[in-house]
Design a protein around this motif. Sequence first.
Motif, PDB file in Angstrom:
ATOM      1  N   ASP A  79       0.768  -1.236   0.040  1.00  0.00           N
ATOM      2  CA  ASP A  79      -0.317   0.046   0.032  1.00  0.00           C
ATOM      3  C   ASP A  79       0.988   1.381   0.039  1.00  0.00           C
ATOM      4  O   ASP A  79       0.622   2.214  -0.701  1.00  0.00           O
ATOM      5  CB  ASP A  79      -0.934  -0.005   1.213  1.00  0.00           C
ATOM      6  N   ASN A  80       1.989   1.315   0.862  1.00  0.00           N
ATOM      7  CA  ASN A  80       2.863   2.553   0.946  1.00  0.00           C
ATOM      8  C   ASN A  80       3.434   2.683  -0.361  1.00  0.00           C
ATOM      9  O   ASN A  80       3.626   4.107  -0.760  1.00  0.00           O
ATOM     10  CB  ASN A  80       3.953   2.116   2.057  1.00  0.00           C
ATOM     11  N   LEU A  81       4.090   1.830  -1.254  1.00  0.00           N
ATOM     12  CA  LEU A  81       4.486   1.675  -2.211  1.00  0.00           C
ATOM     13  C   LEU A  81       3.865   2.293  -3.305  1.00  0.00           C
ATOM     14  O   LEU A  81       4.096   2.989  -4.329  1.00  0.00           O
ATOM     15  CB  LEU A  81       5.066   0.190  -2.872  1.00  0.00           C
ATOM     16  N   ASP A  82       2.420   1.801  -3.473  1.00  0.00           N
ATOM     17  CA  ASP A  82       1.428   2.360  -4.654  1.00  0.00           C
ATOM     18  C   ASP A  82       1.130   3.792  -4.172  1.00  0.00           C
ATOM     19  O   ASP A  82       0.863   4.363  -5.045  1.00  0.00           O
ATOM     20  CB  ASP A  82       0.140   1.445  -4.355  1.00  0.00           C
ATOM     21  N   ARG A  83       0.932   4.113  -3.118  1.00  0.00           N
ATOM     22  CA  ARG A  83       0.615   5.405  -2.628  1.00  0.00           C
ATOM     23  C   ARG A  83       1.757   6.358  -3.121  1.00  0.00           C
ATOM     24  O   ARG A  83       1.456   7.626  -3.510  1.00  0.00           O
ATOM     25  CB  ARG A  83       0.363   5.658  -1.025  1.00  0.00           C
ATOM     26  N   ALA A  84       3.115   5.940  -2.895  1.00  0.00           N
ATOM     27  CA  ALA A  84       4.243   6.707  -3.122  1.00  0.00           C
ATOM     28  C   ALA A  84       4.341   6.803  -4.966  1.00  0.00           C
ATOM     29  O   ALA A  84       5.129   7.461  -5.440  1.00  0.00           O
ATOM     30  CB  ALA A  84       5.484   6.184  -2.699  1.00  0.00           C
ATOM     31  N   GLY A  85       3.411   6.045  -5.744  1.00  0.00           N
ATOM     32  CA  GLY A  85       3.912   5.917  -7.013  1.00  0.00           C
ATOM     33  C   GLY A  85       4.754   5.167  -7.703  1.00  0.00           C
ATOM     34  O   GLY A  85       5.171   5.237  -8.831  1.00  0.00           O
ATOM     35  N   VAL A  86       5.333   4.251  -6.982  1.00  0.00           N
ATOM     36  CA  VAL A  86       6.413   3.608  -7.229  1.00  0.00           C
ATOM     37  C   VAL A  86       6.167   1.884  -7.194  1.00  0.00           C
ATOM     38  O   VAL A  86       7.139   1.267  -7.207  1.00  0.00           O
ATOM     39  CB  VAL A  86       7.853   3.733  -6.568  1.00  0.00           C
ATOM     40  N   GLY A  87       4.628   1.638  -7.119  1.00  0.00           N
ATOM     41  CA  GLY A  87       4.444   0.219  -6.850  1.00  0.00           C
ATOM     42  C   GLY A  87       4.842  -0.717  -8.158  1.00  0.00           C
ATOM     43  O   GLY A  87       5.235  -1.792  -7.954  1.00  0.00           O
ATOM     44  N   GLU A  88       4.867  -0.276  -9.277  1.00  0.00           N
ATOM     45  CA  GLU A  88       4.868  -0.967 -10.406  1.00  0.00           C
ATOM     46  C   GLU A  88       6.342  -1.319 -10.500  1.00  0.00           C
ATOM     47  O   GLU A  88       6.669  -2.272 -11.425  1.00  0.00           O
ATOM     48  CB  GLU A  88       4.457  -0.118 -11.557  1.00  0.00           C
ATOM     49  N   ARG A  89       7.298  -0.588 -10.033  1.00  0.00           N
ATOM     50  CA  ARG A  89       8.772  -0.879 -10.033  1.00  0.00           C
ATOM     51  C   ARG A  89       9.118  -1.910  -9.233  1.00  0.00           C
ATOM     52  O   ARG A  89      10.457  -2.333  -9.146  1.00  0.00           O
ATOM     53  CB  ARG A  89       9.526   0.327  -9.858  1.00  0.00           C
ATOM     54  N   VAL A  90       8.168  -2.506  -8.099  1.00  0.00           N
ATOM     55  CA  VAL A  90       8.630  -3.219  -6.993  1.00  0.00           C
ATOM     56  C   VAL A  90       8.025  -4.389  -6.839  1.00  0.00           C
ATOM     57  O   VAL A  90       6.841  -4.564  -7.009  1.00  0.00           O
ATOM     58  CB  VAL A  90       8.512  -2.425  -5.836  1.00  0.00           C
ATOM     59  N   GLU A  91       8.683  -5.585  -6.748  1.00  0.00           N
ATOM     60  CA  GLU A  91       8.287  -6.877  -6.630  1.00  0.00           C
ATOM     61  C   GLU A  91       8.517  -7.328  -5.022  1.00  0.00           C
ATOM     62  O   GLU A  91       9.779  -7.419  -4.722  1.00  0.00           O
ATOM     63  CB  GLU A  91       8.900  -7.917  -7.548  1.00  0.00           C
TER      64      GLU A  91
END
Length: 223
Positions: free
Chosen positions: A106-118
């Motif tokens: 959730d934190n990564l998605d809110r920060a706008g970088v979720g697509e870069r992280v597995e």
Amino acid sequence: MVERLSPPDPAWEAVDRYIAEHLLGRDTALEGALAANAAAGLPDIDVSPPQGRMLHLLVRMANARRVLEVGTLGGYSTIELARAVGPTGSVVTLEIDPHHAAVARDNLDRAGVGERVEIVIGPAVETLASVSGPFDLIFIDADKPSNVAYLHAALRLSRPGTTIMVDNVVREGEILDAASADDRVIGTRALFEAVAAEPRLTATAIQTVGSKKWDGFLIAIVD
């Protein structure tokens, strides 16, 4: 970072605030991640803001595009790493606790970088076997008794020039206690021995003080 029994020196905390105010500025995504972590009951053991920014800068200095993180927690450091690799880069981060991983997602998605992280869920000593390298930079910040196993996995997933960083290697000076019964100290001392014996690594370690008290990083380059 790891929890400590003693409070940090007030001057250390003040200097960390000064650094953050003058060089980092406000960051709603990172502040929001810390708030979400606290609300979800995660332990307050993230890297400090200056340390997180240092990780970000090291990724950029190494021109790293593929980063591996061992120990996600709530994704605070992961956000800094993911920002640093840029929109064409990627981060693989390993987390043993499914609840922590969900908060991090959730934190990564809110920060706008979720697509870069597995996010890979499970004990890292097991899930590392399923990870494919090479990586340009590897950041190890997980259970300390497994440090040597993580180092060996990092070497397998490296190439010449890969940067390997390990957090919490000073432990308020406890690293000097050869008779320690603390498995975290034992694991960290074993890490130093393993790095010293590895001819493929050029390494050092740096002590740090601040809001996360007295600790340090080990940093190595694969030759």
